[in-house]
Write a protein that holds these residues in place. Structure first.
Motif: not given
Length: 144
Positions: A47, A50-51, A53-55, A57-58
């Motif tokens: 988790q 994934v967080s 990687v998403l952060l 990207f953003l």
């Protein structure tokens, strides 16, 4: 190529791409620090990854948006050395970073699309029964 190197979109994408290296490295260090400091379970590590990687990207998307919306300045300061924005080396680096990013985005997307088409073709045409020698081989291997 001179027109491409002057493109505000490609320059903004180049800056965002180059900045994403240190941004993702910082997030990776945070991930390693948190996972070692708190002895997280594998699910929590997943988790957290994934967080991150998403952060990342953003953060990269925000960097692109910031560079794209900003007005072009006359110079860029890197480690107290001023580089004129019309520098050929800087424009070439930004163009190369942009093209590399777009290539690394487009080519896997094309392969994903072709694989999706293949799966759709298999679904429409149906599957056939495997040949007898393959079925016998699977039975022998399964018996062991």
């Amino acid at each position: 190529m001179a027109d491409w190197s002057q493109s505000h979109f490609l320059q903004s994408l180049g800056w965002a791409t180059l900045n994403s290296f240190w941004q993702m490295a910082l997030l990776w260090c945070c991930y390693l620090g948190l996972s070692h400091a708190f002895k997280l379970t594998s699910h929590k590590k997943y988790q957290l990854a994934v967080s991150a990687v998403l952060l990342g990207f953003l953060w990269s998307a925000f960097s692109f948006y910031t560079y794209f919306q900003s007005a072009a300045t006359s110079s860029v300061s890197i480690f107290s050395q001023t580089i004129p924005e019309n520098s050929i080396l800087l424009n070439t680096m930004l163009l190369a970073a942009s093209i590399a990013y777009l290539s690394l985005l487009i080519f896997p997307s094309y392969r994903l699309f072709k694989n999706w088409q293949f799966v759709q073709k298999i679904k429409k045409e149906g599957l056939q029964k495997a040949a007898l020698n393959y079925r016998l081989f699977v039975q022998r291997v399964g018996a062991h």
